[in-house]
Design an enzyme around this catalytic site. Structure first.
Site, PDB file in Angstrom:
ATOM      1  N   GLY A 198       0.816  -1.213   0.000  1.00 47.11           N
ATOM      2  CA  GLY A 198       0.000   0.000   0.000  1.00 47.11           C
ATOM      3  C   GLY A 198       0.843   1.253   0.000  1.00 47.11           C
ATOM      4  O   GLY A 198       0.344   2.357  -0.225  1.00 47.11           O
ATOM      5  N   ARG A 199       2.112   1.078   0.289  1.00 44.82           N
ATOM      6  CA  ARG A 199       2.993   2.248   0.298  1.00 44.82           C
ATOM      7  C   ARG A 199       4.410   1.863  -0.094  1.00 44.82           C
ATOM      8  O   ARG A 199       5.386   2.484   0.324  1.00 44.82           O
ATOM      9  CB  ARG A 199       2.999   2.862   1.680  1.00 44.82           C
ATOM     10  CG  ARG A 199       3.321   1.834   2.756  1.00 44.82           C
ATOM     11  CD  ARG A 199       3.726   2.513   3.975  1.00 44.82           C
ATOM     12  NE  ARG A 199       3.683   1.613   5.115  1.00 44.82           N
ATOM     13  CZ  ARG A 199       4.049   1.993   6.307  1.00 44.82           C
ATOM     14  NH1 ARG A 199       4.454   3.210   6.500  1.00 44.82           N
ATOM     15  NH2 ARG A 199       3.998   1.154   7.299  1.00 44.82           N
TER      16      ARG A 199
ATOM     17  N   ASP B  96      -2.247   7.154   2.883  1.00 49.52           N
ATOM     18  CA  ASP B  96      -1.455   8.091   2.068  1.00 49.52           C
ATOM     19  C   ASP B  96      -0.285   7.462   1.316  1.00 49.52           C
ATOM     20  O   ASP B  96       0.357   8.129   0.507  1.00 49.52           O
ATOM     21  CB  ASP B  96      -0.949   9.247   2.946  1.00 49.52           C
ATOM     22  CG  ASP B  96      -0.136   8.761   4.132  1.00 49.52           C
ATOM     23  OD1 ASP B  96       0.265   7.583   4.141  1.00 49.52           O
ATOM     24  OD2 ASP B  96       0.101   9.560   5.053  1.00 49.52           O
ATOM     25  N   GLY B  97       0.016   6.208   1.595  1.00 49.82           N
ATOM     26  CA  GLY B  97       1.122   5.569   0.871  1.00 49.82           C
ATOM     27  C   GLY B  97       2.494   6.028   1.321  1.00 49.82           C
ATOM     28  O   GLY B  97       3.502   5.724   0.683  1.00 49.82           O
TER      29      GLY B  97
ATOM     30  N   ARG C   2       5.818 -13.197   0.403  1.00 47.12           N
ATOM     31  CA  ARG C   2       5.393 -13.448   1.783  1.00 47.12           C
ATOM     32  C   ARG C   2       4.521 -14.698   1.837  1.00 47.12           C
ATOM     33  O   ARG C   2       3.989 -15.118   0.813  1.00 47.12           O
ATOM     34  CB  ARG C   2       4.554 -12.256   2.275  1.00 47.12           C
ATOM     35  CG  ARG C   2       5.296 -10.938   2.195  1.00 47.12           C
ATOM     36  CD  ARG C   2       4.381  -9.788   1.779  1.00 47.12           C
ATOM     37  NE  ARG C   2       5.159  -8.580   1.498  1.00 47.12           N
ATOM     38  CZ  ARG C   2       5.472  -7.681   2.412  1.00 47.12           C
ATOM     39  NH1 ARG C   2       5.025  -7.803   3.632  1.00 47.12           N
ATOM     40  NH2 ARG C   2       6.221  -6.635   2.108  1.00 47.12           N
TER      41      ARG C   2
ATOM     42  N   ASP D 178       1.220 -11.912   6.483  1.00 43.31           N
ATOM     43  CA  ASP D 178       1.679 -11.048   5.383  1.00 43.31           C
ATOM     44  C   ASP D 178       3.038 -10.428   5.700  1.00 43.31           C
ATOM     45  O   ASP D 178       3.658  -9.836   4.824  1.00 43.31           O
ATOM     46  CB  ASP D 178       0.648  -9.945   5.087  1.00 43.31           C
ATOM     47  CG  ASP D 178       0.193  -9.217   6.337  1.00 43.31           C
ATOM     48  OD1 ASP D 178      -0.419  -9.867   7.204  1.00 43.31           O
ATOM     49  OD2 ASP D 178       0.452  -8.007   6.453  1.00 43.31           O
ATOM     50  N   ASN D 179       3.481 -10.558   6.929  1.00 41.74           N
ATOM     51  CA  ASN D 179       4.803 -10.036   7.282  1.00 41.74           C
ATOM     52  C   ASN D 179       5.825 -11.152   7.455  1.00 41.74           C
ATOM     53  O   ASN D 179       6.898 -10.931   7.999  1.00 41.74           O
ATOM     54  CB  ASN D 179       4.723  -9.216   8.584  1.00 41.74           C
ATOM     55  CG  ASN D 179       3.958  -7.912   8.394  1.00 41.74           C
ATOM     56  OD1 ASN D 179       3.866  -7.408   7.281  1.00 41.74           O
ATOM     57  ND2 ASN D 179       3.420  -7.369   9.470  1.00 41.74           N
TER      58      ASN D 179
ATOM     59  N   ASP E 222       9.412  -6.376   7.378  1.00 40.40           N
ATOM     60  CA  ASP E 222       8.424  -5.371   7.792  1.00 40.40           C
ATOM     61  C   ASP E 222       8.586  -4.954   9.253  1.00 40.40           C
ATOM     62  O   ASP E 222       7.841  -5.372  10.137  1.00 40.40           O
ATOM     63  CB  ASP E 222       6.986  -5.862   7.542  1.00 40.40           C
ATOM     64  CG  ASP E 222       6.570  -5.634   6.092  1.00 40.40           C
ATOM     65  OD1 ASP E 222       7.449  -5.297   5.273  1.00 40.40           O
ATOM     66  OD2 ASP E 222       5.384  -5.796   5.775  1.00 40.40           O
TER      67      ASP E 222
HETATM   68  P1  AMP Z   1       2.060  -3.216   7.966  1.00 36.11           P
HETATM   69  O1  AMP Z   1       1.358  -3.311   9.284  1.00 36.11           O
HETATM   70  O2  AMP Z   1       3.048  -2.081   7.888  1.00 36.11           O
HETATM   71  O3  AMP Z   1       2.641  -4.518   7.541  1.00 36.11           O
HETATM   72  O4  AMP Z   1       0.940  -2.816   6.923  1.00 36.11           O
HETATM   73  C1  AMP Z   1      -0.203  -3.581   6.651  1.00 36.11           C
HETATM   74  C2  AMP Z   1      -0.741  -3.191   5.299  1.00 36.11           C
HETATM   75  O5  AMP Z   1      -1.141  -1.829   5.299  1.00 36.11           O
HETATM   76  C3  AMP Z   1       0.268  -3.345   4.192  1.00 36.11           C
HETATM   77  O6  AMP Z   1      -0.382  -3.895   3.094  1.00 36.11           O
HETATM   78  C4  AMP Z   1       0.747  -1.934   3.950  1.00 36.11           C
HETATM   79  O7  AMP Z   1       1.174  -1.744   2.629  1.00 36.11           O
HETATM   80  C5  AMP Z   1      -0.477  -1.113   4.277  1.00 36.11           C
HETATM   81  N1  AMP Z   1      -0.116   0.220   4.789  1.00 36.11           N
HETATM   82  C6  AMP Z   1       0.435   0.524   5.972  1.00 36.11           C
HETATM   83  N2  AMP Z   1       0.616   1.843   6.100  1.00 36.11           N
HETATM   84  C7  AMP Z   1       0.162   2.419   4.952  1.00 36.11           C
HETATM   85  C8  AMP Z   1       0.082   3.754   4.461  1.00 36.11           C
HETATM   86  N3  AMP Z   1       0.514   4.798   5.173  1.00 36.11           N
HETATM   87  N4  AMP Z   1      -0.458   3.943   3.241  1.00 36.11           N
HETATM   88  C9  AMP Z   1      -0.905   2.910   2.519  1.00 36.11           C
HETATM   89  N5  AMP Z   1      -0.853   1.637   2.915  1.00 36.11           N
HETATM   90  C10 AMP Z   1      -0.327   1.379   4.116  1.00 36.11           C
HETATM   91 MG    MG Z   2       3.488  -5.520   6.324  1.00 32.52          MG
END
Ligand code: AMP
Ligand code: MG
Length: 504
Positions: free
Chosen positions: A103-104, A136-137, A194, A263-264, A273
């Protein structure tokens, strides 16, 4: 050389030699969303990881040229790269989420190192994609610094991990609980696949693309298994072994990941991650580093069990590749999954013995370890205790420097008595033991307060010097670095106020 560089753009010397091969981009459309990075405003280089850069022929001179930041912050298209957001699913805190994805983050593509191995170059914080779910990515400077430092700290400890080539700071503001500066990382790993990548296709019932992903792994990451009779079963077994070893290594240095969702979890058994991770200061079995993890699902104690849960999720996703008969497939993966605990305890025991300085094996070693951890609970600094245990002399009855920290002194003294007896039984030599213990018990770890100090300097003054200092320090965590003695102390009192959440 590729066409963009030929066409007269100002260029960065060694970026020319970065030839992207883009294996993943050749997979069918459902595997990703092809999208360019959104340029980060006021992007500038905060730190360059010369050691990792050398792997792909990039030097600090290359990184110092303005084009470098342009290419890696999205201001200019990276020649030869085909940026894409990878799709995946995952079990988040035990619940299946059918579609997640980068997502980012964006995979730029793969480049080869001098040994011929392929490395993913992956931007993190590069703007929205189809998988951003309204966010916001972006990534904040705070969490980017933590990930950048921890990748090197893990690598220095000999623990498999993704690493980052550079940290790019910016003038862009990002809203989290407060307004914070945004940043980007260029992450490198031999794979970003993953457990959740396979789960995505399995749970959609898209077995054709599941098989394509399996073939992709057998052609790349797991090419050594390609000609096996049952390659996917062997692949599963290898992931189990790698994961078991990874978790044993985490436990051995007191590392908590914080968000062990499937997913991590890396298919290569890498630490992947970095969010609210932490190395424990004071030892606590039920230590929870993620402030948002109210149930303690990912506490220190539960990490081995959670890895097993994630492997079971992976096992399910692999079923169609293992055997056409689902019942047969289930019994085959069950059999392999049952090996997890054996792999884990072998790896764990080897680490325990090394940490305690034992060369031989005795059946009571694990009992000695468990008793020690019970005594340390809530009181004693995990890292300092083992490092200082290595200085013990069998000939002179000096106390452990941290003895006074133990609540139950008589029980600790009894433990030390048994420990000495154990060493004497194998005729342990002080000097040899000290040397080998110092090679497994780090002197320096990335304590939360250390990352926090680097973050404050960077946020308040745009001063990134502490990041580089820590990067160097943590690359050789087992060696004495006399000028950095202050980093080998227990955490200051203010460290207790640091709270880590998923927000990053
Ligand atoms: P994470 O907990 O960092 O592994 O994120 C879980 C999911 O949320 C992943 O698919 C990330 O790409 C997405 N994600 C986390 N933070 C953001 C962000 N600020 N903008 C877009 N996607 C996000
Ligand atoms: Mg992640």
């Amino acid at each position: 050389m590729n066409s963009i560089l030929k066409s007269g753009h100002s260029r960065v010397a060694s970026l020319e030699s970065l030839t992207f091969e883009n294996r993943y981009a050749k997979l069918p459309a459902p595997f990703f969303h092809g999208v360019s990075p959104t340029p980060l405003k006021g992007a500038h280089l905060a730190s360059f990881n010369a050691e990792l850069g050398a792997l792909v022929g990039l030097t600090i001179e290359d990184a110092s040229q303005s084009g470098f930041v342009d290419y890696f912050s999205g201001a200019r298209d990276m020649p030869g790269a085909e940026p894409l957001a990878m799709v995946y699913a995952g079990h988040q805190f035990g619940h299946f989420v059918p579609q997640l994805g980068d997502g980012r983050a964006l995979l730029l593509g793969q480049v080869r190192d001098e040994q011929g191995a392929l490395w993913d170059m992956h931007l993190k914080g590069s703007g929205p994609t189809r998988f951003s779910r309204g966010s916001d990515g972006r990534a904040v400077l705070r969490s980017s610094i933590r990930e950048y430092l921890c990748g090197e700290a893990m690598s220095g400890l000999g623990i498999p991990t993704t690493r980052a080539l550079c940290l790019i700071a910016s003038s862009e503001s990002v809203l989290r609980e407060r307004v914070e500066p945004g940043a980007m990382l260029v992450r490198m790993a031999q794979s970003h696949v993953r457990f959740g990548s396979l789960e995505y296709f399995y749970h959609r019932g898209d077995h054709e693309n599941l098989r394509k992903l399996g073939e992709y792994l057998l052609q790349g990451e797991f090419a050594h298994l390609r000609d096996k009779e049952a390659p996917y079963l062997e692949l599963f077994d290898e992931v189990i072994r790698r994961t078991a070893k990874l978790i044993a290594q985490w436990q051995g240095v007191g590392f908590c990941h914080g968000v062990m969702n499937s997913d991590n979890m890396s298919i290569l058994g890498l630490t992947l991650d970095y969010g609210p991770f932490a190395f424990m200061d004071t030892f606590e079995h039920d230590y929870i580093c993620n402030h948002s993890d109210h149930q303690g699902r990912y506490s220190y104690r539960r990490q081995p069990e959670m890895a097993h849960f994630n492997l079971a999720c992976l096992a399910t996703a692999l079923l169609p590749l293992i055997d056409d008969d689902n019942e047969v497939a289930i019994s085959l993966v069950r059999e392999r999954l049952a090996n997890y605990w054996g792999y884990f305890s072998d790896a764990h025991l080897a680490i325990v013995r090394a940490k305690l300085g034992f060369l031989q094996q005795e059946s009571e070693d694990i009992g000695l370890w468990d008793e020690l951890l019970l005594l340390m609970e809530g009181k004693v600094d995990f890292t300092l205790f083992f490092r200082q245990l290595g200085a013990l002399s069998l000939s002179s009855p000096t106390h452990h420097p941290l003895r006074s920290e133990f609540i139950d002194l008589s029980r600790f003294d009894l433990w030390m008595y048994e420990y000495r007896q154990r060493l004497q039984r194998e005729h342990s030599c002080d000097a040899d033991r000290r040397k080998s213990m110092n090679e497994v018990n780090p002197k320096y770890i990335l304590r939360n307060y250390m990352a926090e100090a680097a973050i404050r300097k960077a946020e308040d003054n745009g001063d990134y010097s502490e990041i580089d200092y820590l990067l160097n320090l943590l690359r050789t965590p087992f060696s004495e670095q006399s000028e950095s003695e202050q980093y080998a102390q227990s955490a200051p009192a203010w460290a207790q106020s640091i709270q880590l959440s998923c927000s990053s």
